[in-house]
Structure formats: C-alpha cells, structure tokens
Design a protein around this motif. Sequence first.
Motif, PDB file in Angstrom:
ATOM      1  N   MET A   1      -6.611  -9.614  -2.742  1.00  0.00           N
ATOM      2  CA  MET A   1      -5.187  -9.625  -2.405  1.00  0.00           C
ATOM      3  C   MET A   1      -5.001  -9.563  -0.883  1.00  0.00           C
ATOM      4  SD  MET A   1      -3.223 -10.018  -4.938  1.00  0.00           S
ATOM      5  CE  MET A   1      -3.310 -10.050  -6.723  1.00  0.00           C
ATOM      6  N   PHE A   2      -4.013 -10.291  -0.389  1.00  0.00           N
ATOM      7  CA  PHE A   2      -3.805 -10.328   1.059  1.00  0.00           C
ATOM      8  C   PHE A   2      -3.131  -9.060   1.571  1.00  0.00           C
ATOM      9  CE2 PHE A   2      -1.483 -11.427   4.932  1.00  0.00           C
ATOM     10  CZ  PHE A   2      -2.475 -12.033   5.674  1.00  0.00           C
ATOM     11  N   LEU A   3      -2.109  -8.574   0.832  1.00  0.00           N
ATOM     12  CA  LEU A   3      -1.391  -7.356   1.212  1.00  0.00           C
ATOM     13  C   LEU A   3      -1.576  -6.304   0.128  1.00  0.00           C
ATOM     14  CD1 LEU A   3       0.695  -5.826   3.025  1.00  0.00           C
ATOM     15  CD2 LEU A   3       2.487  -6.850   1.613  1.00  0.00           C
ATOM     16  N   GLU A   4      -2.022  -5.119   0.516  1.00  0.00           N
ATOM     17  CA  GLU A   4      -2.226  -4.031  -0.443  1.00  0.00           C
ATOM     18  C   GLU A   4      -1.597  -2.744   0.090  1.00  0.00           C
ATOM     19  OE1 GLU A   4      -6.326  -4.019  -2.404  1.00  0.00           O
ATOM     20  OE2 GLU A   4      -6.704  -5.135  -0.552  1.00  0.00           O
ATOM     21  N   LEU A   5      -0.878  -2.056  -0.774  1.00  0.00           N
ATOM     22  CA  LEU A   5      -0.366  -0.723  -0.479  1.00  0.00           C
ATOM     23  C   LEU A   5      -1.068   0.246  -1.413  1.00  0.00           C
ATOM     24  CD1 LEU A   5       1.897  -2.726   0.558  1.00  0.00           C
ATOM     25  CD2 LEU A   5       3.478  -0.802   0.281  1.00  0.00           C
ATOM     26  N   LYS A   6      -1.777   1.220  -0.836  1.00  0.00           N
ATOM     27  CA  LYS A   6      -2.584   2.151  -1.626  1.00  0.00           C
ATOM     28  C   LYS A   6      -2.079   3.574  -1.439  1.00  0.00           C
ATOM     29  CE  LYS A   6      -6.830  -0.589  -1.777  1.00  0.00           C
ATOM     30  NZ  LYS A   6      -8.301  -0.582  -1.578  1.00  0.00           N
ATOM     31  N   ASN A   7      -1.502   4.109  -2.528  1.00  0.00           N
ATOM     32  CA  ASN A   7      -0.967   5.476  -2.522  1.00  0.00           C
ATOM     33  C   ASN A   7      -0.095   5.719  -1.286  1.00  0.00           C
ATOM     34  OD1 ASN A   7      -0.707   8.010  -3.790  1.00  0.00           O
ATOM     35  ND2 ASN A   7      -2.217   8.917  -2.406  1.00  0.00           N
ATOM     36  N   THR A   8       0.750   4.760  -0.993  1.00  0.00           N
ATOM     37  CA  THR A   8       1.511   4.746   0.263  1.00  0.00           C
ATOM     38  C   THR A   8       2.848   5.448   0.102  1.00  0.00           C
ATOM     39  OG1 THR A   8       0.499   2.607   0.774  1.00  0.00           O
ATOM     40  CG2 THR A   8       2.404   3.267   2.087  1.00  0.00           C
ATOM     41  N   THR A   9       3.101   6.413   0.968  1.00  0.00           N
ATOM     42  CA  THR A   9       4.411   7.071   1.059  1.00  0.00           C
ATOM     43  C   THR A   9       4.982   6.765   2.429  1.00  0.00           C
ATOM     44  OG1 THR A   9       3.807   8.845  -0.459  1.00  0.00           O
ATOM     45  CG2 THR A   9       5.633   9.276   1.048  1.00  0.00           C
ATOM     46  N   ILE A  10       6.219   6.269   2.442  1.00  0.00           N
ATOM     47  CA  ILE A  10       6.823   5.873   3.724  1.00  0.00           C
ATOM     48  C   ILE A  10       8.144   6.608   3.924  1.00  0.00           C
ATOM     49  CG2 ILE A  10       5.704   3.621   3.576  1.00  0.00           C
ATOM     50  CD1 ILE A  10       9.355   3.448   3.428  1.00  0.00           C
ATOM     51  N   GLY A  11       8.524   6.736   5.185  1.00  0.00           N
ATOM     52  CA  GLY A  11       9.760   7.410   5.547  1.00  0.00           C
ATOM     53  C   GLY A  11       9.635   7.968   6.949  1.00  0.00           C
TER      54      GLY A  11
ATOM     55  N   GLN B   1      10.880  12.044   8.595  1.00  0.00           N
ATOM     56  CA  GLN B   1      10.557  13.422   8.210  1.00  0.00           C
ATOM     57  C   GLN B   1      10.576  13.589   6.694  1.00  0.00           C
ATOM     58  OE1 GLN B   1      12.756  12.772  10.672  1.00  0.00           O
ATOM     59  NE2 GLN B   1      11.690  13.577  12.475  1.00  0.00           N
ATOM     60  N   THR B   2      11.497  12.855   6.060  1.00  0.00           N
ATOM     61  CA  THR B   2      11.637  12.914   4.596  1.00  0.00           C
ATOM     62  C   THR B   2      11.180  11.593   3.990  1.00  0.00           C
ATOM     63  OG1 THR B   2      13.561  14.361   4.836  1.00  0.00           O
ATOM     64  CG2 THR B   2      13.250  13.300   2.701  1.00  0.00           C
ATOM     65  N   PRO B   3      10.358  11.622   2.948  1.00  0.00           N
ATOM     66  CA  PRO B   3       9.913  10.373   2.315  1.00  0.00           C
ATOM     67  C   PRO B   3      11.088   9.589   1.727  1.00  0.00           C
ATOM     68  CG  PRO B   3       8.531  12.213   1.626  1.00  0.00           C
ATOM     69  CD  PRO B   3       9.704  12.804   2.358  1.00  0.00           C
ATOM     70  N   LEU B   4      11.040   8.269   1.903  1.00  0.00           N
ATOM     71  CA  LEU B   4      12.014   7.384   1.280  1.00  0.00           C
ATOM     72  C   LEU B   4      11.436   6.730   0.030  1.00  0.00           C
ATOM     73  CD1 LEU B   4      13.551   5.628   4.420  1.00  0.00           C
ATOM     74  CD2 LEU B   4      14.732   7.180   2.867  1.00  0.00           C
ATOM     75  N   ILE B   5      10.153   6.379   0.095  1.00  0.00           N
ATOM     76  CA  ILE B   5       9.468   5.755  -1.041  1.00  0.00           C
ATOM     77  C   ILE B   5       8.109   6.433  -1.178  1.00  0.00           C
ATOM     78  CG2 ILE B   5       8.778   3.579  -2.106  1.00  0.00           C
ATOM     79  CD1 ILE B   5      10.430   2.160   0.087  1.00  0.00           C
ATOM     80  N   LYS B   6       7.795   6.886  -2.387  1.00  0.00           N
ATOM     81  CA  LYS B   6       6.603   7.711  -2.583  1.00  0.00           C
ATOM     82  C   LYS B   6       5.537   6.995  -3.408  1.00  0.00           C
ATOM     83  CE  LYS B   6       9.281  12.047  -2.594  1.00  0.00           C
ATOM     84  NZ  LYS B   6       9.680  13.214  -3.426  1.00  0.00           N
ATOM     85  N   GLU B   7       4.285   7.198  -3.007  1.00  0.00           N
ATOM     86  CA  GLU B   7       3.091   6.863  -3.808  1.00  0.00           C
ATOM     87  C   GLU B   7       3.128   5.434  -4.356  1.00  0.00           C
ATOM     88  OE1 GLU B   7       2.960   9.907  -6.743  1.00  0.00           O
ATOM     89  OE2 GLU B   7       2.482  11.502  -5.310  1.00  0.00           O
ATOM     90  N   VAL B   8       3.234   4.484  -3.441  1.00  0.00           N
ATOM     91  CA  VAL B   8       3.275   3.077  -3.831  1.00  0.00           C
ATOM     92  C   VAL B   8       1.850   2.543  -3.988  1.00  0.00           C
ATOM     93  CG1 VAL B   8       3.995   0.767  -3.168  1.00  0.00           C
ATOM     94  CG2 VAL B   8       5.448   2.742  -2.616  1.00  0.00           C
ATOM     95  N   ASN B   9       1.601   1.903  -5.111  1.00  0.00           N
ATOM     96  CA  ASN B   9       0.329   1.222  -5.351  1.00  0.00           C
ATOM     97  C   ASN B   9       0.636  -0.171  -5.888  1.00  0.00           C
ATOM     98  OD1 ASN B   9      -2.086   3.209  -4.983  1.00  0.00           O
ATOM     99  ND2 ASN B   9      -0.544   4.402  -6.076  1.00  0.00           N
TER     100      ASN B   9
END
Length: 307
Positions: free
Chosen positions: A1-11, A13-21
Amino acid sequence: MFLELKNTTIGYQTPLIKEVNTSLGLGEICLLIGNNGVGKTTLIKSILNQIELIEGAVLINEKQTQTLTYKEIAEQIAVVFSKSQIPANYTLWDLISFGKYIHYPYYFELNHTDKLEIEEIIESLNLTQYRDFQLSQLSDGNLQKAFIGRALAQNSPMIILDEPTTHLDEENKIIILKLLRNLAKTQNKLILFSSHDWRLAKEFADKIWLISNEKLHAGITEEILLKHNELLNPHIFHFNEGFVAPQIFAPELHKEMLYSFLQKNFKKNLSEFKFVFSNPFWEISTHQIQQKCDSFEEIAEFVQNLH
C-alpha cells in the motif's frame, strides 16, 4: 500500500481522531467526509507531517513521514488546499508551471515536454481562454482549477485535495472529479480528497473515509454509505416553536421539502392535516375536506384559507 496509517491518533492537545488503522493504494480514489470541525484538514496536515502525530505512524511508500524531508514528501504527494495564497503578478500558466519545479532548481528552464504537458493540463481543465490571465483576474472557480492544475503538473504518485470543488458550479465539479478519476485509473495515482458534496463525489470515489465520533470509518464507498444511514437520509430540522407538523406521507426528499416550506410559512398547529404525495400532485385532507394541489403555492393558499 502506498499510504498507511498505523494506530494513528491525530489532533492537538486533545485527540480529534483516535487509533486509525487503514491504508490506500495507487490507482484508488478516496473521499474524505465529516462534519465541520471533526478533523478533516488536521488529518490531511498530519499525513503531510505538518502536524505532529499524538500516537502511531503515517507511512508513505513504506517510509514513515517523520523520517522524510518536506521536499521528499512533496515529491510523493501534491496538495491543493481550499484556501491557498495567491502569488502576485503571475499568470495562470505561471501558476500551473510551478508544479514542475519540485523536480528542478528554481532557476531551471522548463523543457519542451514540460511545456506541452502544462498546455495539456490547461486544456483538460477548460482554462485555455484564461491561459495568460493574471491570477487576480480569475474567478474563484477558475483560480481553484488553476491550483488543481499546479498539483497535476507536479506529477507526484499521490494527490491530496482539501475541498477541491468548493468554488465550482455543477458542470466544473464534474469536470474536476472525472479528471481525478481518470488520473487515478490511467496513471495509477492515489487521489484523496475531502468534500461536503458527497452525493456527487460518491459517484467518483472507490473508497470513503468517514470521520465521526473521533473514529475514522474506512471502506468501499457503497458499503460505508449503507452502514451510515444518516448520510443518505434527509434530516428534518425543527426550529419554529409555534409550528406543529402535519402527517406527511411522501418520499424522504419530498417530505423534507414540504416540512421546510410549511414550517417557514405557518407558525401554527397543522396536526389536523394529512399530506400524501401522489406524483405529481399532493392530496391534502382534514376532518372535513379534501383537496388536490399541484404546487406549494396552492398548498399555502389552501392551508391559509382553512386557518
């Protein structure tokens, strides 16, 4: 796969999107949707390593973005944001040509092949008549298409577009989306774009990334839509406290439109009324009377006369 998100939390100070796989491959086109403020643009900037991840990793072509320079990321991903700074004293041709300089020093002169490709991009975007216009002379829609043209000229394996059809009319939206899909399929590019206009965009997207309740729901477009009924069904808003709705029997869209019309025009109790849509007219009944109406204007007159 060209783009991979592994257990990714973004934001921040406060997370906006949690645990993306999730992941996307070359040749795919993915629509990113979600309400305002849920983190669509933050997700895009996190993929580009413009915002530090709270947790996890983003990989481009199997390399973590944290290990890549901005130039290396730009060679892999072309970007169009919904609000871009307009360079002064440049023409549309100049702006699109800037996409080539990610591969060359700024003093490099574009070769014949580069120039031909720029002309082809301008033609594909229906911008030929504006080729030599100053950017300040362009409409918002044509300026947006010019920034998309710059991303196309960059010739990166992936293109990310943040609300690319915001300033475009229906015809130009379709031109852009058809062009993006054609690029994905014929040139094996990965396209990720955000849009509020999902009813149109879904026709062109293989995958959907839906951000909801701090989660990213990823999958084939049609499957995501079937699992999230709220995307497909019109929503009836109640904002007029003096209004009591009648019974309405109609397809969801017609029901929504009639409800909207009645609520705006009648601050009263209409619970005694029953409306049945029998295409192309409405059958209206109360305890004492029945009436057929061919238009909302006739409906308003009928209801007003009974009240």
